[in-house]
Structure formats: C-alpha cells, structure tokens
Design an enzyme around this catalytic site. Structure first.
Site, mmCIF file in Angstrom:
data_model
loop_
_atom_site.group_PDB
_atom_site.id
_atom_site.type_symbol
_atom_site.label_atom_id
_atom_site.label_comp_id
_atom_site.label_asym_id
_atom_site.label_seq_id
_atom_site.Cartn_x
_atom_site.Cartn_y
_atom_site.Cartn_z
ATOM 1 N N HIS A 52 0.818 -1.208 0.000
ATOM 2 C CA HIS A 52 0.000 0.000 0.000
ATOM 3 C C HIS A 52 0.857 1.266 0.000
ATOM 4 C CE1 HIS A 52 -4.180 0.807 -0.178
ATOM 5 N NE2 HIS A 52 -4.428 1.055 1.093
ATOM 6 N N ASN B 274 -6.468 5.920 3.699
ATOM 7 C CA ASN B 274 -7.907 6.136 3.522
ATOM 8 C C ASN B 274 -8.347 7.558 3.832
ATOM 9 O OD1 ASN B 274 -7.883 3.439 2.924
ATOM 10 N ND2 ASN B 274 -8.988 2.800 4.750
ATOM 11 N N ASP C 114 -0.748 2.129 -5.487
ATOM 12 C CA ASP C 114 -0.780 0.689 -5.723
ATOM 13 C C ASP C 114 -2.079 0.333 -6.436
ATOM 14 O OD1 ASP C 114 -1.882 1.503 -3.044
ATOM 15 O OD2 ASP C 114 -2.612 -0.551 -3.060
ATOM 16 N N ASN D 47 -9.774 3.116 -1.294
ATOM 17 C CA ASN D 47 -10.291 4.156 -0.415
ATOM 18 C C ASN D 47 -9.414 5.402 -0.379
ATOM 19 O OD1 ASN D 47 -12.617 2.728 0.277
ATOM 20 N ND2 ASN D 47 -11.547 1.633 1.904
#
Length: 188
Positions: free
Chosen positions: A19, A67, A92, A113
């Site tokens: 991530h 997020n 990513d 998100n």
C-alpha cells in the site's frame, strides 16, 4: 505548478507494504532531486519542491493513513491553487499484474479508499494516475490484508525496478503528454 502525491500509511509498521509503494515513489523523486520534505502547516502533509525539466513540481506525502489522504491533499491543492487536472497520484493497483505500470486520467476508484478520499477532497476524479501493479492476493486472502503486507520474497528483487519505473513514469507525465507517456510506459 503541478502536484505529485504519494499516499501511504505512516509509521515503520507500514513502510515496506504494498500500500505504501506510491509514497516510496514520491520519496524517490524527492531524493533524486536532493531535496528534503518539510511539513506544510496548513495541510499537515510533508512537501518538497523539486525541479523536473526546469519546472517546479510540488511532491506531497500525506502524514495520515491512506484512507484519509484527501484530508491533507485537498487543502494543499487549494492553498497552492492547483487544479485537479494538474495533480498526479501515484498508487498501488490490485487489478494490474505485479511489476507493471499503467497511466490514466480520471475514472473510478476501484475500491481504493485512498483514491476515493482524494477524489472527494479535490471535488473531481479528473487527475492523473500512475498505477503501480501489485497484483491480486492469492487464494481467498482479503485484499485489505494483502495490501498491508510486504511484498513476497520472490517479488522483492523486482520491487526496485517497479519503483524506478514509477519515478520514470512520473517524469514522463511531467514532461510530455499523457498519450505519449502511455505509449512509452505501457510498452515496458
């Protein structure tokens, strides 16, 4: 001015995870220019100004979780009067095979998100994206769990090439048209 955003999750626990690959590319851009981040007081994001082909480019690394990245990127873009069309987000991408880099403008967030947060904060999805392929999780592994894990040992040797290609893709987007950059990057 253009804005390059490398969202990720803060702290050493997440530093080497899938991530955080966008954040790692942003760090490489700043390092390549021999610059350092400083905290932008109004937004809270880490920022650095780098020169690419003689043009000043703002590189941002949100200091919040992926997020919530829009919480800092929206105010940053507003402060510097940067339109969504002049924003490049490096992130990513589960739906692209590991090691591939794909470029596009706009589109949906595909369940990402971090992108959803950035789109909401910018009030638009019309920003450029450098999508770094991390592949799908094996078997029935939860995608949310997959992105928060480090790359598999068999992939680690190729991560450096993925990072280098991500940096090169950003450079191309900053120095040429999207179509020309896509033609070159998608052939890698």
């Amino acid at each position: 001015m253009r804005l390059v955003v490398g969202p990720g999750n803060p702290g050493p626990r997440y530093a080497a995870t899938r991530h955080n690959i966008g954040m790692t590319v942003a760090d490489a851009l700043v390092e390549r220019a021999s610059e350092r981040y400083k905290v932008h007081k109004r937004s809270g994001a880490d920022i650095a100004t780098v020169s690419v082909a003689g043009t000043s480019v703002l590189v941002a690394r949100p200091r919040v979780f992926m997020n919530e990245a829009g919480r800092q990127i929206g105010p940053l873009a507003s402060f510097f009067s940067i339109a969504p069309a002049d924003v490049i987000v490096v992130h990513d991408e589960l739906d692209i095979d590991f090691g591939l880099v794909r470029l596009k403008r706009g589109g949906g967030e595909g369940g990402h998100n971090g992108l959803r947060s950035i789109s909401a904060a910018l009030g638009s999805r019309d920003y450029l994206r450098v999508r770094l392929g991390i592949g799908r999780p094996p078997g029935r592994q939860d995608p949310a769990d997959f992105v928060l894990k480090p790359f598999a040992s068999a992939q680690r040797t190729e991560v450096d090439l993925l990072l280098e290609n991500g940096v090169d893709a950003v450079d191309l987007l900053l120095t040429t048209t999207l179509e020309e950059a896509q033609n070159r990057v998608h052939a890698w």
